[in-house]
Design a protein around this motif. Structure first.
Motif, short mmCIF file in Angstrom:
data_model
loop_
_atom_site.label_atom_id
_atom_site.label_comp_id
_atom_site.label_asym_id
_atom_site.label_seq_id
_atom_site.Cartn_x
_atom_site.Cartn_y
_atom_site.Cartn_z
N MET A 98 0.85 -1.20 0.00
CA MET A 98 0.00 0.00 0.00
C MET A 98 0.88 1.25 0.00
N ASN A 99 0.27 2.36 -0.37
CA ASN A 99 1.01 3.62 -0.31
C ASN A 99 0.06 4.75 0.06
N ASN A 100 0.63 5.81 0.58
CA ASN A 100 -0.14 7.00 0.90
C ASN A 100 0.20 8.10 -0.08
N GLU A 101 -0.79 8.84 -0.52
CA GLU A 101 -0.56 9.99 -1.37
C GLU A 101 -1.42 11.15 -0.86
N ALA A 102 -0.86 12.34 -0.90
CA ALA A 102 -1.63 13.52 -0.53
C ALA A 102 -1.32 14.64 -1.51
N VAL A 103 -2.35 15.24 -2.05
CA VAL A 103 -2.17 16.35 -2.98
C VAL A 103 -3.10 17.48 -2.54
#
Length: 281
Positions: free
Chosen positions: A1-6
């Motif tokens: 899994m990965n986290n992304e924030a924009v």
């Protein structure tokens, strides 16, 4: 899994705190972690539309096109062609949602369909003619810099009228409208086959194919026409007629949303089989 924030914010402290917290709770990546990830990837591979078709590096894209007999074989040929471009280390694909023939056709359709070209941003004008440094906007033919003045100069209103007429036309108006629009554009000073077919392809990507130095030889060979005169209105009409007569064109049978998207740009995507990269910066 990965986290992304924009997101945009002037609160840089909270951003730094968020990153620091993630960093502190992330274990080192060692050989065991990499092996575990590789094994997990085997059991949960990416979906087909995100994964290049295997064993495609040595395929011949024009040869794939010659083997097409119906809609499903056309979709399969596009998928194989997609894999060929990826396998040969190009920075674009055929069917990807980004940096692809698909994205270029879909995005630039929206650009060319704008009701008032005077309001287009300079970036949109540049990518409409394939003049940006982003390689995939040059797919379907990269125009010369003089095209910017030709399209957005004194004849802009006439060009816009023809192109927007094609955008808004009923299906019943084709194929005659396609032939007439091409002839009208060719009659405008400075408009050659490259500019005319590029604009018309973005106007109706299910109805037109782009003819330029990067594609004319492949298109001519695929449809039995002379490459030196393919831009001539009579021969371009013959090319479109040959395309419209193909079963894969006349009888699209999309099975899902992805194939419906392909059907909406099915003529334009022929470019992916015949495009010659030496003509791309």
């Amino acid at each position: 899994m990965n986290n992304e924030a924009v997101f945009e914010t002037s609160d840089t402290v909270s951003v730094q705190n968020w990153f620091d917290d993630l960093w502190e709770h992330t274990a080192p990546i060692d050989a065991a972690a990499i092996d575990a990830y590789a094994e997990s990837r085997k059991n949960n591979p990416p979906s087909p539309e995100l994964r290049p078709t295997p064993n495609t590096r040595d395929l011949d894209p024009p040869g794939l096109l010659r083997e097409v007999t119906n809609w499903q074989s056309y979709v399969k040929a596009l998928e194989q062609c997609d894999g060929w471009w990826w396998s040969n280390h190009h920075s674009w694909s055929v069917l990807g949602e980004h940096s692809s023939w698909r994205e270029t056709a879909e995005i630039l359709h929206d650009v060319v369909a704008q009701p008032d070209w005077d309001e287009l941003e300079q970036y949109d004008r540049l990518r409409l003619l394939g003049l940006t440094r982003d390689g995939h906007w040059g797919l379907f033919g990269r125009m010369r810099w003089a095209a910017l003045k030709t399209v957005f100069g004194a004849n802009q209103q006439a060009i816009q009228r023809i192109v927007l007429g094609v955008v808004a036309a009923e299906d019943s108006a084709f194929p005659q409208l396609a032939f007439d629009a091409y002839r009208e554009l060719q009659d405008i000073v400075g408009i050659g086959p490259g500019i005319a077919t590029r604009l018309l392809t973005f106007a109706r990507p299910e109805r037109f194919v782009s003819v330029n130095e990067a594609s004319k030889d492949g298109l001519a060979s695929s449809f039995g026409l002379a490459p030196t005169t393919l831009g001539n209105p009579d021969n371009y009409e013959r090319l479109l007629t040959a395309i419209y007569d193909q079963d894969c064109y006349r009888n699209p049978a999309p099975r899902n949303a992805r194939e419906r998207a392909i059907s909406r740009i099915r003529a334009a995507l022929l470019d992916s089989f015949v495009y010659v990269t030496k003509n791309v910066d």
